[in-house]
Write a protein that holds these residues in place. Structure first.
Motif, PDB file in Angstrom:
ATOM      1  N   VAL A 266       0.928  -1.057  -0.097  1.00  0.00           N
ATOM      2  CA  VAL A 266       0.048  -0.023  -0.115  1.00  0.00           C
ATOM      3  C   VAL A 266       0.897   1.347   0.052  1.00  0.00           C
ATOM      4  N   ASP A 267       0.990   1.894  -1.148  1.00  0.00           N
ATOM      5  CA  ASP A 267       1.680   3.038  -1.101  1.00  0.00           C
ATOM      6  C   ASP A 267       0.591   4.368  -1.129  1.00  0.00           C
ATOM      7  N   VAL A 268       0.990   5.226  -0.154  1.00  0.00           N
ATOM      8  CA  VAL A 268       0.020   6.198  -0.073  1.00  0.00           C
ATOM      9  C   VAL A 268       0.711   7.719  -0.556  1.00  0.00           C
ATOM     10  N   ASP A 269      -0.219   8.324  -1.427  1.00  0.00           N
ATOM     11  CA  ASP A 269       0.313   9.865  -1.774  1.00  0.00           C
ATOM     12  C   ASP A 269      -0.681  10.597  -1.140  1.00  0.00           C
ATOM     13  N   ALA A 270       0.068  11.290   0.005  1.00  0.00           N
ATOM     14  CA  ALA A 270      -0.758  12.078   0.977  1.00  0.00           C
ATOM     15  C   ALA A 270      -1.297  13.390   0.216  1.00  0.00           C
ATOM     16  N   ALA A 271      -0.492  13.899  -0.561  1.00  0.00           N
ATOM     17  CA  ALA A 271      -0.459  15.263  -1.307  1.00  0.00           C
ATOM     18  C   ALA A 271      -1.734  14.897  -2.225  1.00  0.00           C
ATOM     19  N   THR A 272      -2.013  14.057  -3.142  1.00  0.00           N
ATOM     20  CA  THR A 272      -2.835  13.779  -3.765  1.00  0.00           C
ATOM     21  C   THR A 272      -4.238  13.045  -3.302  1.00  0.00           C
TER      22      THR A 272
END
Length: 491
Positions: free
Chosen positions: A108-114
């Motif tokens: 699970v890879d999270v891009d918090a900005a998008t």
């Protein structure tokens, strides 16, 4: 990440010719009936299904999954796809099948900005929650953390946040899919939009989804949860108290009624254990918690409560709160239908069904819908059943095979007794061994079924992916051209 450590079986020790062929082609683990750990690997959550697949392939990427699809076709083996292995109908396995087990694709890879999470096809909601919560973000997941992301999302996805952000499938932004001819495509609004439409509620009919891109939403890392038990004799008052105020509820509050008997175990107080109850469950899913505080307080004071076993807790803990009620290896038969309403006579019928319920931890659940779910037009996604205000789920849960007939009969007669209040269309993540499955699937997809059949013909014309709530391919010239386009020019 893998849930178990498996020592690969040497290729020359594999018995099945398809297993030997596959072991030479893929990087992941291949298991057959002669492999150590075969019995553990073939087990699924619902203990009613004790299947013996011919081969179990555990891919480490989409290319591995594609090799498994090709080898299955070459050896004439039926396919089954396991995400979390948690479907109540045991669809993740079958006798003599090649099972594509995605449990090693749990990244699970999270891009918090998008506010986007890129999630492997074998991940569970516990995996997602652990990655998103540190960013004060949450996905539109389910209520049991051990549930697989794949199965829940592909057939809908009912969770705590459903009225605020919609279903899991409504929050699918893109997917990587292995098709029946072994090609790998990525679909979204611009690439293979017909496939993207179908994946949002159409189930596992179209391929092996090895990656999900999910939209995330702001949510505090700690939330307040109401899990308030009321005496069953107050059921009519409690239900009316919730439903009369639904229009005024913040959409971050999505109540769930549970009718049943309290287990004789913690966290239920000894004075409550064994008592018949109606519970109201809800989580304050507002991005700004103060917006939901008054509503949650009101749900806790609809009558004199027996107990409230909720409280303030980390969101990841709230997501695990019900896990213990659904242990792996238990026996489960569920059936569901959309409700047009829940008036006094309907509540009285539910009470009668609870009084007739076999001993154990079975329940009748009613989910309050509306909000973001209902704002999506019926044809915008494959998930079609959006107008009903309530969803009924009859859960028969037990442990001993000798009791199978009794519990299944109770669930089926309960659904039949509530027929005057339901539409017959159900939620395909809930039904177990369906009676007349083709008819139930058609009713569930409603006006979207014919379009799904055409998309199925484009991407899986031979129905290789049929171990699911199956849609039969329907070929016409336009679809045939689309299918050739997929084969010539995969994205």
């Amino acid at each position: 990440m893998s849930s178990t450590v498996t020592i690969p079986t040497p290729r020359d020790a594999l018995r099945h010719p398809a297993a030997r062929s596959l072991a030479a082609r893929m990087r992941g683990v291949v298991i057959d009936a002669g492999s150590p750990g075969y019995d553990e690997a073939r087990a699924v959550w619902n203990g009613m299904f004790d299947r013996r697949p011919a081969v179990i392939a555990r891919p480490v990427d989409a290319a591995d999954a594609a090799e498994a699809v090709v080898v299955a076709a070459a050896h004439g083996l039926p396919l089954a796809v396991r995400g979390g292995g948690h479907h109540v109908a045991g669809l993740a396995t079958d006798d003599g099948a090649l099972v594509i087990d995605l449990r090693d694709l749990r990244n699970v890879d999270v891009d918090a900005a998008t506010r986007v999470a890129r999630v492997g096809g074998g991940a569970t909601w516990a995996d997602v929650d652990a990655a998103t919560a540190p960013h004060a973000l949450a996905a539109a997941g389910g209520l049991v953390s051990e549930t697989g992301v794949a199965g829940l999302t592909l057939s809908g996805g009912m969770g705590w946040l459903r009225r605020r952000v919609g279903l899991s499938c409504d929050n699918l932004l893109a997917a990587e899919v292995v098709l029946s001819d072994g090609r790998i495509v990525v679909c979204d609004e611009d690439r293979h939009p017909d496939l993207y439409w179908a994946l949002r509620g159409g189930g596992g009919n179209f391929g092996v989804v090895t990656r999900f891109d999910l939209r995330l939403h702001p949510l505090p890392t700690e939330v307040d949860v109401a899990f308030t038990l009321y005496p069953l004799e107050d059921a009519a008052r409690v239900v009316a108290g919730v439903l009369e105020g639904v229009a005024g509820l913040p959409e971050g509050i999505a109540p769930l009624f549970v009718f049943g008997r309290a287990p004789e175990a913690a966290p239920f107080p000894p004075s409550v254990q064994g008592r018949a109850y109606v519970a109201v469950l809800a989580l304050n899913g507002e991005a700004e918690p103060s917006a939901g505080e008054a509503a949650l307080t009101r749900l806790r004071a609809l009558a004199a409560p027996l107990a409230d076993v909720g409280g303030r807790m980390p969101y990841v803990e709230a997501q695990r709160m019900l896990d213990a009620d659904y242990p792996a290896g238990g026996r489960y038969y569920w059936t569901s239908a959309s409700l047009t309403g829940l008036d006094g006579p309907a509540v009285a019928e539910i009470v009668r069904r609870i009084e007739a319920m076999p001993a154990g931890h079975s329940t009748i659940d009613v989910w309050v819908q509306g909000g973001a779910i209902a704002r999506v037009p019926v044809g915008a996604t494959a998930y079609a059943d959006r107008s009903a205000p309530l969803l009924l789920n009859v859960e028969a849960n037990w442990h001993h095979p000798a009791d199978d007939d009794r519990y299944v009969a109770w669930a089926r007669t309960s659904l039949a007794a509530l027929a005057p209040w339901h539409t017959g269309a159900g939620y395909l993540n809930f039904p177990g061994l369906m009676e007349d499955p083709a008819s139930r699937v058609r009713r569930a997809f409603g006006p979207n079924y014919e379009r799904l059949a055409r998309v199925k013909a484009a991407y899986d014309p031979d129905n290789a992916f049929r171990r699911n709530q199956n849609v039969t391919p329907r070929v016409d010239p336009v679809v045939a051209d689309a299918a050739e386009g997929v084969r010539r020019d995969p994205a």
